[in-house]
Write an enzyme that holds these catalytic residues in place. Structure first.
Site, short mmCIF file in Angstrom:
data_model
loop_
_atom_site.label_atom_id
_atom_site.label_comp_id
_atom_site.label_asym_id
_atom_site.label_seq_id
_atom_site.Cartn_x
_atom_site.Cartn_y
_atom_site.Cartn_z
N HIS A 24 64.01 43.49 46.60
CA HIS A 24 64.15 43.36 48.05
C HIS A 24 63.38 44.48 48.74
CE1 HIS A 24 67.02 46.42 46.83
NE2 HIS A 24 66.83 46.93 48.04
N HIS A 49 58.72 49.68 51.24
CA HIS A 49 58.33 49.49 49.84
C HIS A 49 59.37 48.64 49.11
CE1 HIS A 49 61.14 52.86 49.66
NE2 HIS A 49 61.42 52.46 48.44
#
Ligand code: ATP
Ligand code: MG
Length: 179
Positions: free
Chosen positions: A39, A126
């Site tokens: 995720h 990220h």
């Protein structure tokens, strides 16, 4: 108290792609993020009183419905703090990076009004791939193509259950962006 975070969930195909690529790394010490758990975190809330979830939902609902759907493209592989002493391996964002930052900042601002502290560090979008207890040098394979494009059309409020076998993330609510 439930442990919560807000994130962009990733398409199945991307999860599979990144899940396969990890086999090309010779890093037995690494704790890889389970494929289904991949995720992009927008905001970590930590332990939250149950009574507060309604307010969070209301705040997120209000801001996401005015935030247009956007496209995002993953870009480069890298590590925190750096590739010579890698503790966290990640893939960052190219296309859509500024939009993700805008969305995260908006979430941060609105949630600060209902009592969630702002992050001191700047937000670098990220996708965490792996964590290492002891930092190691990681050579990187320029031949691996980490690029993947997809449309971000919703934001998810997740609950995280920390288990000895690894965290379990459960979506509590999905907030669609403006179409
Ligand atoms: P584990 O802690 O067992 O390694 P995890 O980090 O995946 O698992 P959580 O600690 O519940 O699970 O974190 C959920 C998400 O929030 C992850 O993306 C994590 O990187 C992020 N996160 C956790 N703590 C913080 C923090 N203090 N600041 C910013 N992001 C955080
Ligand atoms: Mg953690």
């Amino acid at each position: 108290m439930p442990r919560l975070f807000i994130a962009i969930d990733l398409p199945e195909e991307l999860k599979q792609k990144f899940g396969t690529i990890k086999k090309r790394f010779d890093l037995p010490q690494a704790r890889w993020v389970k494929e289904e758990n991949l995720h992009l975190t927008l905001k970590f809330l930590g332990d939250v009183e149950k009574e507060k979830i309604k307010k969070i939902n209301f705040t997120l609902e209000k801001l996401t419905r005015n935030f247009p759907v956007f496209s995002l493209r993953t870009a480069e592989f890298g590590a925190f703090p750096n590739l010579n002493k890698a503790r966290v391996l990640w893939v960052d964002v190219k296309e859509g990076k500024e939009t993700v930052q805008k969305l995260a900042a908006l979430i941060e601002n609105k949630l600060s009004k209902i009592g969630f502290e702002k992050e001191k560090r700047s937000f670098e979008p990220h996708i965490t791939l792996a964590r290492l207890k002891k930092p190691v040098p990681v050579s990187f394979w320029p031949s691996i193509d980490w690029s993947y494009s997809f449309e971000v059309n919703q934001v998810i409020l997740f609950e995280s259950f920390l288990k000895p076998t690894g965290p379990i993330y459960t979506p509590l609510n999905a907030f669609p962006l403006k179409k």
